[in-house]
Write an enzyme that holds these catalytic residues in place. Structure first.
Site, PDB file in Angstrom:
ATOM      1  CG  HIS A  91      -5.726  -2.274  -0.210  1.00 28.26           C
ATOM      2  ND1 HIS A  91      -4.895  -1.902  -1.240  1.00 28.26           N
ATOM      3  CD2 HIS A  91      -5.316  -1.569   0.881  1.00 28.26           C
ATOM      4  CE1 HIS A  91      -4.020  -1.011  -0.807  1.00 28.26           C
ATOM      5  NE2 HIS A  91      -4.251  -0.787   0.484  1.00 28.26           N
TER       6      HIS A  91
ATOM      7  CB  SER B 176      -0.951  -0.045   1.193  1.00 29.45           C
ATOM      8  OG  SER B 176      -1.939   0.954   1.097  1.00 29.45           O
TER       9      SER B 176
ATOM     10  CG  ASP C  45      -6.882  -3.179  -3.996  1.00 31.94           C
ATOM     11  OD1 ASP C  45      -7.649  -2.212  -3.793  1.00 31.94           O
ATOM     12  OD2 ASP C  45      -5.669  -3.143  -3.718  1.00 31.94           O
TER      13      ASP C  45
END
Length: 702
Positions: free
Chosen positions: A645, A328, A592
């Site tokens: 995610h 991320s 995602d």
């Protein structure tokens, strides 16, 4: 603006109204209660039941029959059996109804079921009732038992899992794969624990305990919310520590292997790396305070100096270049690191020390919810919570959440980058489905998504929304104190696309651009390989519809950091806005669940194929993973094939690919979404015309 006296008068009035009248006649319920109090053998349950009967009698005597009926209803709705029955009915019926009405996809239905499951488990614990009835003397003892139950609730152990022999690390070890390149892991936003090193009186007992992460955080949020908010926030003007408060990142693998209870993040990857021979001498968790913008990470904590030194040490010891693995926002931190180390160490440092960079679910171009978090303290997650969202608002209002988010410099990194070229909708909107689908429905949704936010009747493109946010137009006078970081946005961040050639062919000298891949080129490192690894096939918020908040409260200003009375935000996501192409006030595309596919894949597919942003010829490769979660009956996190995610960190195929890169093996490109076509639809400036058609890339091994 109301004065503090108004609030005090209201509190005084409310306290008077809550007291029973002094002339209330004695009745049988009261006499029964008095006799029970005299009886030393009476149980707590009998006393509590008698007190409830007395309160009901007082209500009937004071307000009449219907007050008694209302009392009975309130008591029924607070009982466990009511929530059990209601939870079962709502949990089964509502997702089915809404799936039909709103045409929900399977993964969205799963999210509703997960939240219903969580609500059911919380209701069984009767948190509100138990906390409310705890006296000061019993709070510590009862609180310990309560949070033991909460800890059990946070157990995410799957009911079904892959056999041990099917673990990627064990399978690769059987084929001869062994540890080769040192591995440096860079976590993303909110996935690293933060410890208290200095605090105010309300938090002194938590020295070196986590204010973010573990059950200590849950305990503070529920029982000491204001104190927790105070300590988690940074100074709204400087972006650094508040006076007398110091939180620092936890260190070691424990900093990010688990966040709360059994909620794993990096633990599965660490375990699989160990399967092929990695140990603490060959891998390192580069934990950091994710609240800070990257320039302040170095200024306050010397984070990049330490990261460079640790990497050099492992490279020297192993004789091999390192592999960086980020998740991320950690990918944006790596981009900043590349620029920092090239300027402060050597222009050739990356070429000499880094073999590969595995970027997992990185929002290279930001995310739309970066705007909503700063505008109203909301996102897809809160909008879809329904009743649970109301519970969240009770503990932490949108105003408080927004105020907290605005104090974190990292939140501004998530603002979408590239302007209307990348986020203009229509030709660059990823509308869902795992294959290109540019039909009439796609164009209708894309046309709707050209506005990143809609405030009432006013639609705003990405550029207009960012300008509106950074101007602070919706602030009240009392909120001007929170305008500091927004006013200083240009000091630490940028979101524009660099359309002019870099002077002398060099990169940007301005550190505010270093996390923006559209304004700072990659280092001159032809031996470097970048792998863009991310999930696809899950609905992801792309545009938001807002409504004026009619419940806005005034905020009472004073000289302290926290207002006397919590205000509210001027705009909130309109969760009642439903239409053919939007639901719960959101237009969704593909990604995602958090990052749209264009943000995750454009740079590897197109952006870094131009010499403008990749003058050294760094190799790039895209590998996408289809979101195919297991039923939550087996694993609430989605199992080994999820591509959510966060939960992608447990995806066995992706873990295997990272182990292959680290051990010197090969990984093949794979694109199953429409990211290549979307990338080709981006109207590039003249300096990027050499990029050619979008391509999944290749990354051969040295």
């Amino acid at each position: 603006m109301r004065k503090r006296q108004v609030k005090e008068d209201k509190e005084s009035k409310g306290s008077k109204e809550s007291k029973p009248p002094a002339c209330l006649p004695r009745n049988s319920s009261e006499e029964s209660l008095q006799s029970l109090r005299k009886d030393s053998t009476a149980s707590d349950a009998e006393l509590f039941s008698a007190s409830q009967r007395e309160l009901k009698a007082q209500r009937v005597s004071e307000f009449g029959f219907f007050a008694g009926v209302r009392w009975e209803f309130e008591q029924i709705t607070h009982r466990r059996r009511f929530f059990l029955l209601f939870g079962i009915i709502a949990g089964i019926a509502m997702p089915i109804i809404f799936r039909h009405v709103m045409h929900l996809h399977g993964d969205v239905l799963d999210e509703y079921v997960q939240r219903t499951h969580l609500a059911f488990r919380l209701s069984r614990m009767q948190l509100g009732e138990r906390i409310g009835h705890m006296g000061m003397n019993s709070l510590s003892e009862q609180g310990t038992l309560l949070f033991m139950e909460l800890n059990q609730m946070m157990d995410f152990t799957p009911k079904k899992s892959l056999p041990q022999d099917d673990r990627p690390g064990i399978k690769l070890r059987a084929t001869g794969s062994r540890a080769r390149h040192p591995v440096v892991m860079i976590p993303g936003i909110i996935t690293t624990g933060l410890e208290l090193w200095q605090g105010e009186e309300c938090a002194k007992s938590y020295f070196r305990q986590r204010m973010w992460g573990t059950m200590t955080m849950v305990q503070n949020v529920m029982l000491n919310t204001k104190c927790w908010l105070k300590h988690m926030a940074l100074n709204h003007t400087t972006g650094l520590d508040q006076e007398n408060i110091k939180l620092r990142s936890s260190q070691g693998f424990e900093a990010a292997d688990y966040v709360v209870g059994g909620y794993w993040v990096w633990s599965k990857l660490i375990e699989n790396l160990a399967d092929i021979g990695y140990d603490p001498g060959l891998m390192h968790m580069a934990a950091y305070d994710w609240r800070l913008p990257s320039p302040l990470l170095e200024e306050r904590d010397q984070f990049f100096s330490r990261l460079a030194a640790q990497t050099e040490l492992m490279v020297q010891k192993s004789g091999e270049k390192a592999t960086l693995v980020s998740h991320s926002m950690g990918g944006q931190v790596v981009l900043f690191f590349f620029q920092w180390v090239s300027k402060h160490r050597s222009p050739h440092w990356v070429q000499d020390n880094i073999d590969s960079f595995c970027s997992i679910a990185t929002p290279f171009l930001g995310v739309p919810k970066g705007i909503t978090a700063l505008l109203s303290g909301e996102a897809k997650d809160t909008a879809e919570m329904g009743v649970l969202g109301k519970i969240l608002d009770t503990y932490m209002s949108p105003w408080e959440r927004r105020r907290l988010f605005r104090s974190w410099g990292s939140t501004y990194v998530m603002i979408p980058k590239g302007g209307n070229r990348l986020w203009g909708g229509h030709r660059t909107y990823g509308g869902g489905g795992l294959a290109p689908d540019f039909n009439e429905t796609h164009h209708e949704k894309a046309s709707l998504a050209k506005n990143m936010i809609t405030l009432g009747d006013r639609g705003m493109t990405a550029e207009e929304a960012i300008e509106y946010l950074l101007s602070g137009q919706e602030f009240t006078d009392a909120e001007r104190r929170d305008d500091g970081l927004i006013s200083n946005y240009d000091r630490y961040h940028s979101h524009q696309l660099k359309e002019e050639p870099f002077k002398g062919g060099a990169g940007s000298e301005d550190s505010r651009h270093w996390s923006n891949p559209l304004h700072a080129p990659l280092p001159h490192a032809p031996g470097l390989k970048i792998f863009c690894l991310y999930g696809v096939g899950k609905e992801t918020d792309r545009s938001y519809i807002y409504k004026q908040n009619n419940e806005t409260k005034d905020t009472v200003a004073n000289d302290s950091e926290t207002p006397d009375e919590i205000g509210d935000v001027a705009w909130r996501i309109d969760t009642l806005a439903e239409g053919k192409h939007h639901t719960l006030g959101m237009v969704k595309g593909e990604g995602d669940g958090s990052v749209p596919i264009l943000s995750a894949g454009f740079m590897c597919a197109k952006g870094w194929r131009s010499k403008h942003f990749n003058p050294g010829g760094v190799q790039t490769l895209i590998r996408e993973y289809a979101h195919e979660p297991w039923s939550i009956l087996y694993d609430i996190r989605g199992g080994p094939t999820t591509a959510d995610h966060v939960d992608i960190m447990g995806n066995v195929e992706m873990i295997g690919d990272i182990l292959s890169v680290a051990s010197g093996g090969e990984v093949e490109p794979r694109v199953i979404s429409e990211v290549l076509k979307l990338s080709d639809n981006v109207p590039l400036p003249e300096v990027m015309r050499d990029a050619g058609p979008a391509h999944p890339g290749s990354a051969g091994r040295s």
